[in-house]
Design an enzyme around this catalytic site. Structure first.
Site, PDB file in Angstrom:
ATOM      1  N   GLY A   1     -30.193  -0.807  25.935  1.00 35.15           N
ATOM      2  CA  GLY A   1     -29.306  -0.995  24.787  1.00 35.15           C
ATOM      3  C   GLY A   1     -27.883  -1.290  25.207  1.00 35.15           C
ATOM      4  O   GLY A   1     -27.194  -2.120  24.592  1.00 35.15           O
ATOM      5  N   ASP A   2     -27.429  -0.626  26.272  1.00 35.94           N
ATOM      6  CA  ASP A   2     -26.076  -0.874  26.770  1.00 35.94           C
ATOM      7  C   ASP A   2     -25.958  -2.272  27.354  1.00 35.94           C
ATOM      8  O   ASP A   2     -24.928  -2.935  27.209  1.00 35.94           O
ATOM      9  CB  ASP A   2     -25.705   0.163  27.831  1.00 35.94           C
ATOM     10  CG  ASP A   2     -25.603   1.555  27.256  1.00 35.94           C
ATOM     11  OD1 ASP A   2     -25.301   1.677  26.055  1.00 35.94           O
ATOM     12  OD2 ASP A   2     -25.819   2.526  27.999  1.00 35.94           O
TER      13      ASP A   2
END
Length: 304
Positions: A250-251
């Site tokens: 996600g990052d």
């Protein structure tokens, strides 16, 4: 100067790999351990920097060995660390990440991240910049920083993770809010699961837009992503990947999204690129160390 500016957390990730995660009260032997730089702010800054644009980070670390390691790792990856503050007498943030069967569970000790504040951000935002924040540092500081950036004409990206109650005015300063299925459920009280219809995801995104965010991106893991603006809702199919570790995916999406946004891509174009970058990141162990280079993402796009 065109650049990505990340305001957020920095952690040392203690990654424990095992065949499965232990049950409550159980001990599982024969695990492997690695100490890897992480934290949402650091991960997103590394992801953006490896993809090309100048990138700066503002955050806080402790006056310990982990803090030194985190600063060095950022510098080695061409991230400007002049905005990092050392909090005397505090430990750097630490995350215990249990990896089993390609999935992960994470417990975070925030440490110095709890002391990050808006007064630590000395830079004046510029219209050519993209400013990024998350929910791993104090929310009032995030609200003030994002408001100032938006008022200066910079584009603002908020990763609402890990989700928690936030100041009502925060989303009014946000150009793009990014959430996964769990966070979107928590933010809207509309249940989003792995089998939810696209229309349900879009409904939840519009509910969040009504609170102020100009666009909302829902990341759906292997299913890809959905980008919802005032004009349209666009589904982006998932990209194929040989999954080893989903930590930091996600990052990676956020950093890659900001890296494309800062060079003029639309939210949909940025999300398409970020989707491929995130798929590439899960094919290596760890969070920050797994972030792909621009060359690696270009190769994956060319073979798609």
């Amino acid at each position: 100067m065109t650049r990505v500016v990340v305001c957020g957390s920095l952690n040392m990730d203690v990654v424990v790999q095992s065949a499965r995660r232990p049950l409550p009260g159980e001990t599982v032997l024969d695990a492997e351990v690695a100490f890897l730089p992480g934290g949402k702010g650091l991960n997103q800054a590394i992801a953006a920097a490896r993809l090309g644009p100048p990138t700066s980070i503002f955050g806080a670390v402790g006056d310990d060995a982990f803090g030194n390691t985190l600063r060095g790792f950022l510098a080695d990856n061409n991230v400007d660390t002049l905005g990092l503050h050392v909090v005397t007498g505090q430990a750097s943030g630490l995350a215990l990440i249990q990896v089993a069967q390609g999935d992960n569970a994470i417990t975070v000790a925030s440490g110095a991240n709890r002391y990050f504040s808006e007064i630590m951000v000395s830079a004046e935002p510029r219209p050519s910049e993209v400013w990024v924040a998350q929910f791993e540092t104090p929310l009032e500081a995030t609200r003030i920083i994002m408001r100032k950036a938006r008022q200066a004409g910079a584009r603002t990206v908020l990763n609402m993770a890990p989700f928690q109650s936030y100041p009502a005015a925060l989303l009014k300063s946000i150009d793009v809010a990014v959430l996964n299925e769990i966070e979107l459920t928590q933010a809207t009280d509309i249940t989003i699961g792995t089998s939810s219809a696209l229309s349900t995801v879009v409904e939840a995104c519009h509910k969040l837009r009504a609170k102020g965010a100009r666009a909302v991106v829902a990341t759906l893991g292997p299913r890809g992503a959905v980008v919802v603006t005032a004009e349209s809702a666009t589904a982006i199919p998932g990209a194929k990947a040989d999954v080893i570790d989903t930590t930091g995916a996600g990052d990676c999406f956020i950093g890659a999204f900001a890296a494309r946004l800062v060079v003029g891509a639309t939210p949909v174009e940025a999300a398409q690129y970020a989707n491929v970058a995130a798929a590439r990141s899960v094919e290596r162990l760890g969070a920050a160390p797994s972030m792909p280079t621009a060359k690696e993402v270009a190769a994956r796009l060319a073979s798609a």
